[in-house]
Scaffold this active site. Structure first.
Site, PDB file in Angstrom:
ATOM      1  N   GLY A   1      -3.029  -4.884   1.148  1.00 52.77           N
ATOM      2  CA  GLY A   1      -4.426  -4.745   0.753  1.00 52.77           C
ATOM      3  C   GLY A   1      -4.613  -3.758  -0.376  1.00 52.77           C
ATOM      4  O   GLY A   1      -5.362  -4.007  -1.332  1.00 52.77           O
ATOM      5  N   GLU A   2      -3.914  -2.637  -0.299  1.00 46.94           N
ATOM      6  CA  GLU A   2      -3.992  -1.640  -1.364  1.00 46.94           C
ATOM      7  C   GLU A   2      -3.357  -2.153  -2.655  1.00 46.94           C
ATOM      8  O   GLU A   2      -3.828  -1.830  -3.748  1.00 46.94           O
ATOM      9  CB  GLU A   2      -3.319  -0.339  -0.909  1.00 46.94           C
ATOM     10  CG  GLU A   2      -4.060   0.413   0.180  1.00 46.94           C
ATOM     11  CD  GLU A   2      -3.855  -0.173   1.574  1.00 46.94           C
ATOM     12  OE1 GLU A   2      -4.574   0.230   2.492  1.00 46.94           O
ATOM     13  OE2 GLU A   2      -2.964  -1.045   1.742  1.00 46.94           O
ATOM     14  N   PHE A   3      -2.288  -2.926  -2.522  1.00 46.83           N
ATOM     15  CA  PHE A   3      -1.696  -3.547  -3.706  1.00 46.83           C
ATOM     16  C   PHE A   3      -2.726  -4.403  -4.439  1.00 46.83           C
ATOM     17  O   PHE A   3      -2.822  -4.355  -5.675  1.00 46.83           O
ATOM     18  CB  PHE A   3      -0.491  -4.412  -3.306  1.00 46.83           C
ATOM     19  CG  PHE A   3      -0.073  -5.395  -4.369  1.00 46.83           C
ATOM     20  CD1 PHE A   3       0.680  -4.982  -5.455  1.00 46.83           C
ATOM     21  CD2 PHE A   3      -0.460  -6.727  -4.303  1.00 46.83           C
ATOM     22  CE1 PHE A   3       1.054  -5.886  -6.449  1.00 46.83           C
ATOM     23  CE2 PHE A   3      -0.091  -7.643  -5.280  1.00 46.83           C
ATOM     24  CZ  PHE A   3       0.671  -7.214  -6.361  1.00 46.83           C
TER      25      PHE A   3
END
EC number: 2.4.99.12
Length: 411
Positions: free
Chosen positions: A56-58
């Site tokens: 998700g952060e990627f």
């Protein structure tokens, strides 16, 4: 104290790795990271380091990476992950020159990693606050940016007993936060290098929509009918919406479950009382005669949402909802379960009318009975969802404009 906690955590991961494949991959990947850097770092190049905990952060960092690639082709990109759920999916990502795990944040690991990578600039995405890495980057004069971060009063930084650890926040050159509350909380600690830019995920879902695939099987299945797409669904979600659509053959139903296992697929099929076909077994002829299509593969959901009349995003009856924005960007009403308080986009979609929360089958039936009776209600909610995403996009431009002077100075 922090070093002791990290070493105890490292010991816990080592013990867990004896039984848990995920922990084993993380431990092995962290150890191998130094070898990856030794093999791949080009000593004559400057690197922008992006660190994401997981997938998700990627996705939040990806719009910045890809723009940086275009606007500064002379700079290479190092991408690190903490979790196997991010690394294993994106280890072959072509937008980065080097992809590896980030070793655990002991002082010795951090010093060895930073000295090997020698980044010119670093971007830590959302919730990444590693004390040793950040302290060493600051000491080395490397500008470090926190991207799409969000802060809440209950976080450890704002508790009296964690004041020493809260100093990690002063290692950042600048914060690009999602909302005003985050700026206020940082300001209460004397941190003022803060811009409210929103969330780069809005830029990412706009990119995804533009790159969406045309899917002939889905075309053959939908064939002009009203279509309900349930994405990332879990059994508690499926129990509710399948019950409704078993009695409403005027709707075509597409289910893309979060867990694609044979047991789960069979459970879905047992619940369905209408003709059903799995995507991997489908042909244009078989889908045309089916009322339900179960997507038993990955990588299609963001494009499938484009065929929806109404969408449902699962997880809200468990640990929390999945990606609402992938559905909302298509201008369709988005329904989700009650566990959404921690998700800012869920609250904002509810407030604007583009998202609808349900807590039970009766809630779902009420929403859909209203949609069946009023196509105008579907259109109005979908318009609000699309407007919401469009108005929130643009964080990537703001962030890159703000860091551009530092990027040029580092070259």
């Amino acid at each position: 104290m922090y070093e002791l906690i990290i070493r105890l955590y490292s010991l816990g991961v080592a013990i867990a790795s004896l039984f848990n494949p995920k922990a084993r991959k993380m431990l092995k990947g962290g150890r191998e990271a130094f070898g990856v850097l030794a093999d791949k770092i080009d000593g004559g190049s400057r690197y922008a380091w992006f660190h994401a905990a997981s997938l998700g952060e990627f996705e939040q960092g990806r719009p910045i990476m890809e723009r940086l690639r275009v606007e500064h082709p002379e700079m290479k990109i190092l991408l690190t992950f903490f979790s196997p759920s991010g690394y294993e999916v994106r280890k072959d990502y072509k937008g980065a020159d080097i992809v590896c795990y980030l070793p655990l944040d002991t002082y010795s690991n951090a010093r060895r990693f930073v000295e090997a990578a020698r980044p010119a600039v670093a971007f830590f995405i959302k919730y990444e606050f590693w004390w040793n890495y950040l302290r060493l980057l600051k000491r080395s004069g490397v500008p470090v940016y926190s991207v799409s971060s969000i802060f809440r009063p209950g976080q450890v930084f704002f508790r009296w007993y964690a004041r020493p650890y809260a100093r990690v926040l002063r290692c950042f050159t600048r914060f690009f936060v999602q909302n005003e509350e985050s700026r206020r909380l940082l300001g209460s600690m004397g941190i003022t290098d803060v811009d409210v830019t929103g969330d780069t995920r809005f830029d990412r879902v706009m990119q995804i929509k533009q790159a969406a695939m045309k899917l002939p099987l889905i075309d053959a299945f939908t064939h002009g009918a009203k279509v309900f797409v349930a994405g990332s669904s879990w059994p508690p979600d499926e129990e509710i919406f399948i019950r409704y659509f078993n009695a409403h053959p005027e709707w075509r139903l597409i289910i893309a479950p979060h867990v694609v296992s044979e047991d789960h697929l069979r459970q879905i099929e047992r619940r369905l009382e209408r003709p059903v076909v799995r995507y991997s077994h489908a042909t244009p002829e078989t889908v045309a005669g089916a009322g339900c299509l179960v997507v038993d593969c990955f990588g299609l959901l963001s494009s499938i949402y484009g065929y929806a009349t109404v969408a449902y995003v699962g997880g809200g009856f468990g640990v929390g909802i999945h990606n609402l924005l992938e559905a909302a960007v298509w201008g369709v009403p988005v329904i989700f379960g009650p566990n959404n308080a921690r998700f800012q986009e869920a609250q904002e979609l509810k407030a604007c009318g583009g998202g609808l929360e349900i807590c039970s089958y009766d809630d779902f039936k009420h929403v859909f009975d209203n949609f069946n009776a009023s196509p105008q209600a579907v259109m109005a909610a979908g318009t609000e969802a699309a407007n919401y995403v469009r108005e929130k996009a643009g964080a990537t431009d703001v962030i890159l404009n703000a860091v551009e002077p530092r990027l040029r100075a580092s070259l």
